[in-house]
Design an enzyme around this catalytic site. Structure first.
Site, mmCIF file in Angstrom:
data_model
loop_
_atom_site.group_PDB
_atom_site.id
_atom_site.type_symbol
_atom_site.label_atom_id
_atom_site.label_comp_id
_atom_site.label_asym_id
_atom_site.label_seq_id
_atom_site.Cartn_x
_atom_site.Cartn_y
_atom_site.Cartn_z
ATOM 1 N N CYS A 90 0.747 -1.257 0.000
ATOM 2 C CA CYS A 90 0.000 0.000 0.000
ATOM 3 C C CYS A 90 0.783 1.318 0.000
ATOM 4 C CB CYS A 90 -0.928 -0.044 1.197
ATOM 5 S SG CYS A 90 -1.941 1.384 1.272
ATOM 6 N N ARG A 94 1.070 4.086 -3.147
ATOM 7 C CA ARG A 94 0.415 5.402 -3.150
ATOM 8 C C ARG A 94 1.431 6.532 -3.333
ATOM 9 N NH1 ARG A 94 -4.936 4.147 -0.774
ATOM 10 N NH2 ARG A 94 -4.830 1.916 -1.104
ATOM 11 N N HIS A 148 -2.579 6.916 4.112
ATOM 12 C CA HIS A 148 -1.470 5.970 4.310
ATOM 13 C C HIS A 148 -0.125 6.456 3.772
ATOM 14 C CE1 HIS A 148 -0.702 1.420 5.132
ATOM 15 N NE2 HIS A 148 -0.151 2.231 5.997
ATOM 16 N N LYS A 318 -0.914 -9.811 -3.524
ATOM 17 C CA LYS A 318 -0.361 -8.691 -2.753
ATOM 18 C C LYS A 318 0.937 -9.070 -2.055
ATOM 19 C CE LYS A 318 -1.538 -5.843 1.298
ATOM 20 N NZ LYS A 318 -2.643 -5.375 2.170
HETATM 21 MG MG MG Z 1 -3.389 -2.208 -0.483
#
Ligand code: MG
Length: 472
Positions: A90, A94, A148, A318
């Protein structure tokens, strides 16, 4: 005889005429510019799902999750078959999306993998973000959803170029209650007050714990309000949904509705949200001057079992640099400017930075090093892009590289559960066109390809300056 010749001549003239008309028509279509470019620049909306897999949308082959609005987005826009998130988890993903730079450059990666509530770092203030660039071109900017990228001064949404912010500071599974039962995060029926994550509006906590069942609906309400309020001027909206990241919550209207359990319910609610946004863009006649891009931050979290998504035919999910970890849905939409279609040209979230800069007619500081490429030729002129390599990082380590259809793995490691990477002295080599599931390495047959990829990787690594690590 003469008669036949004459008929042939007429036919020839007509067919030439038809061909040149067709050609002119194609050229006209080919020269299309984004509708916003002549007058005010285009609005830009990036919708980012969390942990949504390559195989979780109808238009990417999900047999069980119904996504009619995203399917329509894909049918009216350009669907990428080979679109990548710029990281396998994550926070780095981002950071890369908003800066157009591999996370290694900003220090937004490392062995801790993502930012935690007790991390002292965050996206450095010195990093130039999409909203910062767009603001200087007169855009109003909004962040809605998961952030995040840091909770400390300099890293927060309002510090990083957003005029408005509404959402969670980090993942919805962080700051869990001390007495949470084991497995609660990946449970099909998680306790709704199990995680003390705050809901923040413009820097102020308005609810804690956030009522997670309401998040998709409230993000959507805020998004629609923002569009309404800014319909007269160019805007940029980064709508980063909390779901389908575990723990999974859907509103009452969607709960128990899909064939794929609570995971499918949250994706179907997300699809509803996309439909609402498209409806409002059409109602306000903004559809032809708004560029919408939909994607996901990384592949499905497979260790969550039934509460994790699907990577379709791709290997792993992931956390890994196998295709399933980083190849994600990618759909670009701008009716009248982007012709409907499907492309296998590889692209990534790194490209959104230069693409939005071009769409907004902004300029960048000359010294800025970015890794993405402006997708405008592909999106608006239906022409190809220059071939370029793609680098797969796990944390701050380069694990693999794609060049054309070839992908070489220097190290491999499953997303979660394999403690150490397997390092390959002779890299594993796959032809993604013929073996998208990365099942049979053909390294032995193509040493010349491996050599070429090694050279490309060396050149890349020589040009990478590592940023100060932010996660430790
Ligand atoms: Mg994620």
């Amino acid at each position: 005889m003469t008669k036949i010749h004459f008929t042939s001549l007429i036919l020839l003239v007509f067919s030439r005429l038809f061909c040149s008309l067709l050609d002119a028509g194609l050229k006209e279509a080919g020269n299309k510019q984004p509708a916003g470019s002549s007058s005010s620049p285009a609005n830009i909306i990036v919708i980012f799902a969390d942990d949504l897999g390559y195989g979780d949308l109808g238009c990417y082959g999900s047999p069980v999750i119904r996504t009619p609005h995203l399917d329509q987005l894909a049918a009216e826009g350009l669907r990428f078959t080979d679109f990548y998130s710029a990281a396998e988890v994550c926070s780095p993903s981002r950071a890369a999306l908003l800066t157009g730079r591999y996370p290694i450059r900003s220090g937004m990666c490392g062995s801790r993998r993502v930012l935690f509530p007790n991390s002292r770092g965050g996206l450095p203030a010195a990093e130039l973000t999409i909203p910062e660039v767009l603001k200087s071109s007169g855009y109003t900017t909004a962040h809605i959803g998961k952030w995040h990228l840091g909770i400390h001064e300099g890293s927060r949404p309002l510090d990083q170029g957003f005029d408005f912010s509404f959402g969670l500071p980090y993942s919805n599974d962080m700051d869990g209650r001390a007495d949470l039962p084991k497995g609660a995060t990946g449970s099909p029926n998680p306790p709704s007050d199990g995680w003390n994550v705050p809901l923040i509006r413009n820097g102020e906590v308005i609810e804690q714990p956030a009522v997670q069942e309401t998040l998709t609906r409230r993000y959507t309400d805020e998004a629609l309000k923002f569009i309404h309020e800014n319909q007269q001027r160019p805007f940029f909206m980064y709508l980063a949904h909390t779901f389908p990241h575990v723990p999974l919550f859907a509103s009452e209207e969607f709960r128990g509705r899909s064939r794929a359990g609570i995971y499918g319910d949250t994706v179907e609610e997300l699809d509803w949200s996309v439909g609402r946004i498209l409806d409002v863009l059409r109602e306000l006649k903004l559809d032809q001057k708004t560029f919408v891009f939909f994607s996901s931050d990384n592949g499905p979290w497979l260790i969550m079992g039934q509460q994790g998504g699907s990577a379709g035919p791709l290997r792993d999910g992931k956390g890994s640099t196998w295709e399933g970890g980083m190849r994600v849905p990618g759909i670009a939409w701008m009716p009248g400017s982007i012709a409907p279609g499907v492309t296998s040209v590889p692209a990534s979230t790194l490209d959104l930075f230069p693409t939005t800069v071009a769409l907004s007619q902004s300029t960048l500081p000359e010294e800025l090093v970015i890794d993405g490429t402006d997708l405008s030729p592909l999106l608006f002129q239906e022409s190809n892009l220059p071939a370029r390599p793609y680098f797969y990082y796990r944390g701050d380590q380069l694990f693999a590289c794609r060049l054309g259809e070839w992908k070489a793995h220097f190290s491999t490691q499953t997303g979660y559960g394999q403690p150490k990477p397997e390092v390959h002295d002779v890299p594993m080599l796959f032809h993604l066109g013929r073996d998208v599931s990365e099942k049979r390495s053909v390294a032995g047959d193509h040493p010349e390809v491996i050599e070429e990829i090694r050279r490309v990787v060396e050149k890349h690594q020589m040009n990478v300056t590592r940023g100060t690590p932010q996660f430790e």
